[in-house]
Design a protein around this motif. Structure first.
Motif, PDB file in Angstrom:
ATOM      1  N   LYS A  43       0.189   5.719 -42.593  1.00  0.00           N
ATOM      2  CA  LYS A  43      -0.060   4.554 -42.836  1.00  0.00           C
ATOM      3  C   LYS A  43       0.443   3.348 -43.271  1.00  0.00           C
ATOM      4  CE  LYS A  43      -3.635   2.967 -44.516  1.00  0.00           C
ATOM      5  NZ  LYS A  43      -5.064   2.784 -45.233  1.00  0.00           N
ATOM      6  N   MET A  44       1.365   3.894 -44.071  1.00  0.00           N
ATOM      7  CA  MET A  44       2.049   2.687 -44.894  1.00  0.00           C
ATOM      8  C   MET A  44       2.994   2.052 -44.696  1.00  0.00           C
ATOM      9  SD  MET A  44       0.182   1.879 -47.781  1.00  0.00           S
ATOM     10  CE  MET A  44       2.484   1.685 -49.143  1.00  0.00           C
ATOM     11  N   LYS A  45       3.740   3.109 -44.152  1.00  0.00           N
ATOM     12  CA  LYS A  45       4.788   3.031 -43.063  1.00  0.00           C
ATOM     13  C   LYS A  45       4.871   2.033 -41.985  1.00  0.00           C
ATOM     14  CE  LYS A  45       7.821   6.072 -40.439  1.00  0.00           C
ATOM     15  NZ  LYS A  45       8.076   7.511 -39.746  1.00  0.00           N
ATOM     16  N   CYS A  46       3.622   2.499 -40.997  1.00  0.00           N
ATOM     17  CA  CYS A  46       3.120   1.790 -40.318  1.00  0.00           C
ATOM     18  C   CYS A  46       2.542   0.072 -40.740  1.00  0.00           C
ATOM     19  CB  CYS A  46       2.160   1.929 -39.451  1.00  0.00           C
ATOM     20  SG  CYS A  46       2.373   3.561 -38.501  1.00  0.00           S
ATOM     21  N   GLN A  47       2.296   0.238 -41.972  1.00  0.00           N
ATOM     22  CA  GLN A  47       1.906  -0.659 -42.327  1.00  0.00           C
ATOM     23  C   GLN A  47       3.590  -1.984 -42.869  1.00  0.00           C
ATOM     24  OE1 GLN A  47      -0.367  -0.276 -44.800  1.00  0.00           O
ATOM     25  NE2 GLN A  47      -2.618  -0.644 -43.854  1.00  0.00           N
ATOM     26  N   VAL A  48       3.987  -1.428 -43.123  1.00  0.00           N
ATOM     27  CA  VAL A  48       4.903  -2.205 -43.934  1.00  0.00           C
ATOM     28  C   VAL A  48       6.410  -2.192 -42.801  1.00  0.00           C
ATOM     29  CG1 VAL A  48       7.457  -1.590 -44.345  1.00  0.00           C
ATOM     30  CG2 VAL A  48       5.433  -1.132 -45.848  1.00  0.00           C
ATOM     31  N   GLU A  49       6.350  -1.786 -41.715  1.00  0.00           N
ATOM     32  CA  GLU A  49       7.254  -1.853 -40.248  1.00  0.00           C
ATOM     33  C   GLU A  49       6.409  -2.679 -39.916  1.00  0.00           C
ATOM     34  OE1 GLU A  49       7.534   1.925 -38.231  1.00  0.00           O
ATOM     35  OE2 GLU A  49       9.004   2.340 -39.324  1.00  0.00           O
ATOM     36  N   TYR A  50       5.204  -2.636 -39.724  1.00  0.00           N
ATOM     37  CA  TYR A  50       4.355  -4.709 -38.807  1.00  0.00           C
ATOM     38  C   TYR A  50       4.681  -4.904 -39.950  1.00  0.00           C
ATOM     39  CZ  TYR A  50       2.516  -1.629 -35.260  1.00  0.00           C
ATOM     40  OH  TYR A  50       2.340  -0.981 -34.312  1.00  0.00           O
ATOM     41  N   MET A  51       4.698  -5.591 -41.216  1.00  0.00           N
ATOM     42  CA  MET A  51       4.630  -6.239 -41.253  1.00  0.00           C
ATOM     43  C   MET A  51       6.262  -7.048 -41.609  1.00  0.00           C
ATOM     44  SD  MET A  51       1.545  -6.882 -43.122  1.00  0.00           S
ATOM     45  CE  MET A  51       2.482  -8.945 -44.245  1.00  0.00           C
ATOM     46  N   GLU A  52       6.798  -5.801 -41.676  1.00  0.00           N
ATOM     47  CA  GLU A  52       7.988  -6.954 -41.125  1.00  0.00           C
ATOM     48  C   GLU A  52       9.057  -6.798 -39.849  1.00  0.00           C
ATOM     49  OE1 GLU A  52      10.605  -3.605 -42.364  1.00  0.00           O
ATOM     50  OE2 GLU A  52      10.255  -3.081 -44.371  1.00  0.00           O
ATOM     51  N   SER A  53       8.137  -6.745 -39.170  1.00  0.00           N
ATOM     52  CA  SER A  53       8.139  -6.779 -38.213  1.00  0.00           C
ATOM     53  C   SER A  53       7.786  -8.443 -37.492  1.00  0.00           C
ATOM     54  CB  SER A  53       7.480  -6.660 -36.482  1.00  0.00           C
ATOM     55  OG  SER A  53       7.715  -4.732 -36.911  1.00  0.00           O
ATOM     56  N   ILE A  54       6.368  -8.723 -38.127  1.00  0.00           N
ATOM     57  CA  ILE A  54       5.758 -10.432 -37.652  1.00  0.00           C
ATOM     58  C   ILE A  54       6.411 -11.457 -38.712  1.00  0.00           C
ATOM     59  CG2 ILE A  54       3.879 -11.182 -38.755  1.00  0.00           C
ATOM     60  CD1 ILE A  54       2.122  -8.827 -38.623  1.00  0.00           C
ATOM     61  N   LYS A  55       7.070 -10.432 -39.921  1.00  0.00           N
ATOM     62  CA  LYS A  55       7.786 -11.072 -41.173  1.00  0.00           C
ATOM     63  C   LYS A  55       9.625 -11.608 -40.170  1.00  0.00           C
ATOM     64  CE  LYS A  55      10.052 -11.209 -45.220  1.00  0.00           C
ATOM     65  NZ  LYS A  55      10.171 -10.303 -46.274  1.00  0.00           N
ATOM     66  N   LYS A  56      10.126 -10.984 -39.383  1.00  0.00           N
ATOM     67  CA  LYS A  56      11.016 -11.236 -38.928  1.00  0.00           C
ATOM     68  C   LYS A  56      10.643 -12.171 -37.537  1.00  0.00           C
ATOM     69  CE  LYS A  56      13.969  -7.613 -39.344  1.00  0.00           C
ATOM     70  NZ  LYS A  56      13.950  -5.785 -38.613  1.00  0.00           N
ATOM     71  N   LEU A  57       9.594 -12.227 -36.751  1.00  0.00           N
ATOM     72  CA  LEU A  57       9.001 -13.251 -36.177  1.00  0.00           C
ATOM     73  C   LEU A  57       8.701 -13.923 -36.261  1.00  0.00           C
ATOM     74  CD1 LEU A  57       6.215 -10.454 -33.608  1.00  0.00           C
ATOM     75  CD2 LEU A  57       8.641 -10.800 -32.763  1.00  0.00           C
ATOM     76  N   GLU A  58       7.870 -14.788 -37.077  1.00  0.00           N
ATOM     77  CA  GLU A  58       7.071 -15.809 -37.755  1.00  0.00           C
ATOM     78  C   GLU A  58       8.973 -16.619 -37.729  1.00  0.00           C
ATOM     79  OE1 GLU A  58       3.224 -14.621 -39.712  1.00  0.00           O
ATOM     80  OE2 GLU A  58       5.325 -15.358 -41.234  1.00  0.00           O
ATOM     81  N   GLU A  59      10.068 -15.285 -38.552  1.00  0.00           N
ATOM     82  CA  GLU A  59      11.258 -16.312 -39.148  1.00  0.00           C
ATOM     83  C   GLU A  59      11.447 -17.108 -37.770  1.00  0.00           C
ATOM     84  OE1 GLU A  59      13.778 -13.450 -41.435  1.00  0.00           O
ATOM     85  OE2 GLU A  59      12.597 -13.569 -42.646  1.00  0.00           O
ATOM     86  N   LYS A  60      11.365 -16.219 -36.709  1.00  0.00           N
ATOM     87  CA  LYS A  60      12.398 -16.296 -35.354  1.00  0.00           C
ATOM     88  C   LYS A  60      11.723 -17.506 -34.880  1.00  0.00           C
ATOM     89  CE  LYS A  60      15.243 -13.400 -34.940  1.00  0.00           C
ATOM     90  NZ  LYS A  60      16.494 -13.196 -35.575  1.00  0.00           N
ATOM     91  N   MET A 106      13.446  -6.626 -27.924  1.00  0.00           N
ATOM     92  CA  MET A 106      14.228  -5.739 -28.989  1.00  0.00           C
ATOM     93  C   MET A 106      13.506  -5.284 -29.730  1.00  0.00           C
ATOM     94  SD  MET A 106      17.343  -3.979 -27.677  1.00  0.00           S
ATOM     95  CE  MET A 106      18.210  -3.964 -29.248  1.00  0.00           C
ATOM     96  N   LEU A 107      12.533  -6.262 -30.508  1.00  0.00           N
ATOM     97  CA  LEU A 107      11.965  -5.875 -32.171  1.00  0.00           C
ATOM     98  C   LEU A 107      10.774  -5.710 -31.447  1.00  0.00           C
ATOM     99  CD1 LEU A 107      12.313  -8.669 -34.245  1.00  0.00           C
ATOM    100  CD2 LEU A 107      12.702  -6.001 -34.618  1.00  0.00           C
ATOM    101  N   LEU A 108      10.006  -5.587 -30.536  1.00  0.00           N
ATOM    102  CA  LEU A 108       8.942  -5.478 -29.838  1.00  0.00           C
ATOM    103  C   LEU A 108       8.556  -4.082 -29.285  1.00  0.00           C
ATOM    104  CD1 LEU A 108       6.041  -6.242 -28.951  1.00  0.00           C
ATOM    105  CD2 LEU A 108       6.809  -7.729 -27.167  1.00  0.00           C
TER     106      LEU A 108
END
Ligand code: ADP
Ligand code: MG
Length: 883
Positions: A459-476, A504-506
């Motif tokens: 769960k933690m892993k997923c959350q971290v990964e999602y957070m990162e992805s969202i962050k990246k997307l927001e940056e983009k 790719m990220l998706l």
């Protein structure tokens, strides 16, 4: 006759198999010792010939003196076991015996050869007899009965037998008892209790065993008490003989020794390792009781009556004595000759010794002779008796029986042992079961803990990964927003690149989600295994685990929804990038906004000009995620998810290819519900847009009507404030207005009123859609009138639309103006509307259109309409207006 002498009876040897002393010396008969097992009835038998030894007494003082000049009447060849009886100086008869003892033979050796094998047999459970036969004074008593008080080495057979017996038995389990009797003149007297002077002989009819009821039986536990018994017996014998005025040599002395030995059976091993019944039956042997009887007989003197010179009573006595002895001789003769009749019953002695000759006893006879030639005849007679006795064969039988008493005692002990053992094993078993149960419980708890930890980690892993992805997307996203528009070429290229990076990220995101799903499924399986009925473990733990699992599933669903959101954001980004690119391209190429298109009013939801790759990323979204899943998210509890979901659906609905699928999957209904239920303006706006897009196709228009869509749209049209929402709603209704079949219902269900109500917005985008709707409706109406399907004036006029139409026919927004111009033309084509149109000021507008409209087609349409209408013509004439 040869000078070397001739063999007489001695030449007639017994069969070699029967005469070997080894068979006597062996402790057990061959058959018994060879297979090591005996049947319970102990009937195993072996033939045993009566063993006969001859013992020569040394010359006594009298003989030394009287016979000094004479040679002995016998000559011995002990090494050949032969004895020669001289007939005269030159002739002798030779006899062979089992053993020949010279006058020097020691008492010990005589015992060992004559009696020991018999004693050993008796200890093994056979009957045994040792008997001395011979003329008075030849050493019978010396051989059998010497106590050895004055000289230990002179101990006779009786004493030595008892010594051997006592040395070989176990006094705790075995017993030895003796009776000492005298047989005199066919009367049996008890030497241990002289008052018992007429003891009967009783034979068991079945077994043939002889017993002497009433005879004293004394148990012997040590040698000393036995010697005492012998002394007592001897004293009584002497006293009795004195009383009867006789000598001991006239009577037969009989010592009976009874040995009872318990033979420990082979105990069944009742221990846990060998408790198989088969094992038990093959190896178990019950305890046995062996009863051996040793009879030691010191016979009366064998001298003939006439020789003794007896008369009167003495004569009777001699007869009686000889009755027994001669009966014994007769029996032995009969047995030696295998005669059919053996006169056992002729005397008490033969009855008593029934078992010793021709019976089951192991019998050893020692015949005693003196050396004196004067007694040559008696010696010869004795030798002859011995020779005959050698031919008598006995059938040795072991005497043993079940030792029921000790068996039951042992079984009782064994049962108690088993009960105790059983209890121990039961307890051990219970303890083992408890141990296994606890271990299983521990195992379940451990597995549950591992599972929970694994879930947590995942769960933690997923959350971290999602957070990162969202962050990246927001940056983009923010990067995209900041791109300067003047850098047209590079900006377009960058956006495309970023879009593919996002893709790719998706994709990575999707893979991570898939892995997480697999992991969760695996863990679910594991949990399922452990919670199967039968496995140990507390129910509460399992319930906890289940609720945890449910929580995880909810979490997973949320994550999935987030993925959808991300997708939606991604597609938005992609689409906007595409739009921007195409806009820039168009600007570059000098192409402006597209011309009027009555069916595609919602361009910003329909990215026609996006690059192929980008468009496919949007349109294939539902293929990747699944249309049903996207539609189901329209009902998500999470407002954000609902917004993104409706955006995705709207995007899909913008593609004609998807529209049918969306409607098939129930998307239209969902969108309508969303439109009427949702309080979120954004959702309503996008839903309305999606519905508007779906409403482009004729089939969907009918469906919208059937599903009550017009009423829902009308509600939104009345409530909504947001011009974009109103624009979408108006666009949807406008599309419906273009359907000939729906005219009546559209109006009766308030569609037209709703459309006209939206003019309150004053927003040109809204007004443009309203105008388009009016134009569409008017066009259909005019078609219906031309075909005779519609009578009476226009519903639009009825519903009061004409004022707004007239007011906006020269609207500065070209889109509005054109739709209104078209609407006026369509209305004017129907003569029945003309009056209202004239009174409403529409004629002036029509005239203006026919003169000023920048679009040639509309201009000529207006002119044609005005010319063809008599009412307009008349009015124009009245007003003196020329076209
Ligand atoms: P029986 O019992 O046959 O009448 P006994 O045993 O009384 O004969 O012996 C008679 C006498 O001969 C006794 O004094 C005994 O001590 C003696 N005698 C017998 N046999 C021997 C022997 N082998 N050696 C020495 N003395 C013997
Ligand atoms: Mg004697």
């Amino acid at each position: 006759m040869a000078s070397g002498g001739s063999y007489r009876n001695g030449t007639q040897k017994a069969p070699s198999s029967l005469r070997t002393s080894s068979s006597f010396k062996s402790k057990l008969p061959p058959s018994a010792s060879s297979n090591g097992r005996r049947s319970s009835s102990a009937i195993d038998a072996v033939y045993g010939r009566v063993r006969v030894s001859v013992r020569l007494r040394p010359r006594n003082a009298e003989e030394m003196a009287a016979d000094a000049d004479f040679a002995d009447c016998v000559e011995q060849q002990p090494e050949l076991k032969r004895l020669k009886l001289r007939k005269n100086n030159w002739d002798s008869d030779t006899y062979e015996f089992d053993e020949v003892f010279t006058e020097f033979a020691s008492q010990k050796r005589v015992y060992e050869v004559v009696a020991k094998p018999v004693v050993e047999s008796v200890l093994d459970g056979y009957n045994g007899t040792v008997m001395a036969y011979g003329q008075t004074g030849t050493g019978k008593t010396y051989t059998l009965g010497r106590l050895g008080d004055e000289d230990v080495s002179a101990r006779g057979i009786m004493v030595r037998s008892m010594e051997d017996i006592l040395a070989n038995i176990c006094l705790e389990t075995d017993s030895v008892s003796v009776s000492y009797l005298q047989l005199y003149m066919e009367t049996i007297q008890d030497l241990l209790n002289p008052a018992n002077d007429n003891i009967p002989i009783v034979e068991d009819q079945k077994t043939g065993d002889v017993s002497l009821p009433g005879a004293t039986v004394v148990e012997v536990r040590d040698q000393q008490s036995f010697l005492e018994l012998l002394r007592v017996g001897e004293a009584h014998r002497y006293a009795a003989n004195t009383k009867l005025n006789t000598e001991s040599s006239r009577s037969h002395a009989i010592l009976l020794v009874q040995i009872k030995r318990s033979v420990p059976g082979r105990e069944a091993d009742f221990s846990a390792e060998t408790d198989h019944s088969s094992h038990l039956s093959t190896n178990y042997k019950p305890p046995m009781l062996r009863k051996g009887k040793l009879v030691l007989v010191d016979l009366a003197g064998s001298e003939r009556v006439n020789k003794s010179g007896s008369e009167g009573h003495m004569l009777e006595e001699a007869k009686s004595i000889n009755l027994s002895l001669s009966a014994l001789g007769k029996c032995i003769n009969a047995l030696a000759e295998n005669s059919a009749h053996v006169p056992v019953r002729d005397s008490k002695l033969t009855r008593l010794l029934k078992d010793s000759f021709g019976g089951t006893s192991r019998t050893s006879l020692v015949i005693t002779i003196g050396p004196s030639p004067r007694h040559r005849a008696e010696t010869a007679s004795t030798i002859l008796f011995g020779q005959r006795a050698m031919k008598v064969e006995n059938m040795l039988k072991i005497k043993e029986e079940f030792d029921y008493k000790s068996l039951s005692k042992r079984l009782e002990v064994q049962v108690d042992k088993l009960i105790a053992e059983n209890e121990r094993q039961q307890k051990a078993f219970e303890a083992e079961v408890e141990r296994i149960r606890l271990e299983a419980q521990r195992h379940v708890i451990e597995t549950e803990r591992n599972y929970a930890e694994a879930l947590k980690d995942e769960k933690m892993k997923c959350q971290v990964e999602y957070m990162e992805s969202i962050k990246k997307l927001e940056e983009k996203w923010s990067l995209n927003q900041q791109k300067p528009t003047n850098n047209v070429r590079t900006g377009g290229a960058c956006i495309t690149e970023e879009a593919s990076e996002l893709k790719m990220l998706l994709q990575n995101e999707m893979q991570t989600r898939k892995a997480a799903e697999e992991e969760i499924n695996k863990l679910k399986d594991q949990l399922h295994k452990f919670t199967k009925p039968g496995s140990a473990g507390g129910n509460s733990d399992i319930l906890n685990l289940q609720s945890m699992l449910e929580e995880e599933i909810r979490q997973k669903k949320r994550l999935e929804e987030e993925v959808i959101v991300l997708r939606s954001q991604f597609s938005q980004l992609t689409m906007e990038a595409g739009q921007r690119t195409s806009y820039l391209d168009r600007s570059r190429n000098g192409t402006g906004l597209p011309g009027l298109d009555s069916l595609s009013p919602l361009r910003n939801l329909h990215c026609k000009d996006a690059t192929n790759g980008e468009r496919s990323s949007i349109t294939n979204l539902h293929e990747q995620v699944g249309l049903h899943r996207i539609l189901s998210l329209l009902e998500s509890e999470d407002a954000t998810v609902r917004i993104h979901a409706v955006k995705v659906v709207a995007n899909l609905a913008a593609e004609e290819a998807n529209q049918e699928k969306i409607v098939e999957a129930g998307g239209l209904n969902s969108l309508l519900m969303l439109l009427s239920n949702s309080e979120d303006e954004t959702i309503r706006r996008i839903a309305a847009g999606a519905i508007a897009n779906l409403a482009m196709s004729e089939a969907n228009q009918e469906l919208i009507m059937i599903q009550g869509g017009i009423a829902l749209l009308a509600v939104t049209a009345a409530d909504a404030e947001d011009p974009q929402t109103l624009r979408m709603v108006a666009g949807a209704i406008a599309n419906l207005c273009g359907n000939d079949k729906l005219q009546t219902r559209l109006r009766s269900e308030g569609g037209i009123k709703a459309l006209l109500g939206m003019v309150r917005s004053r927003h040109p985008d809204v007004l443009s859609q309203v105008a388009r709707g009016i134009a569409n409706f008017a066009k259909c109406e005019s078609r219906a009138s031309a075909q005779g399907q519609k009578a009476g004036r226009s519903s639009l006029i009825e519903d009061g639309a004409l004022t707004w139409i007239v007011q906006n026919s020269n609207n500065e927004a070209s889109m509005i103006r054109r739709h209104v111009e078209l609407a006026l033309c369509h209305l004017a084509q129907h003569e029945v509307n003309a009056k209202d149109m004239i009174s409403g000021g529409a004629l002036w507008e029509l005239i203006r259109i026919s003169r000023d409209c920048s679009r040639e087609d509309i201009r000529s349409l207006a002119r044609r309409t005005l010319t063809s209408s008599p009412t307009f013509q008349a009015e124009m004439r009245r007003l003196r207006i020329e076209l």
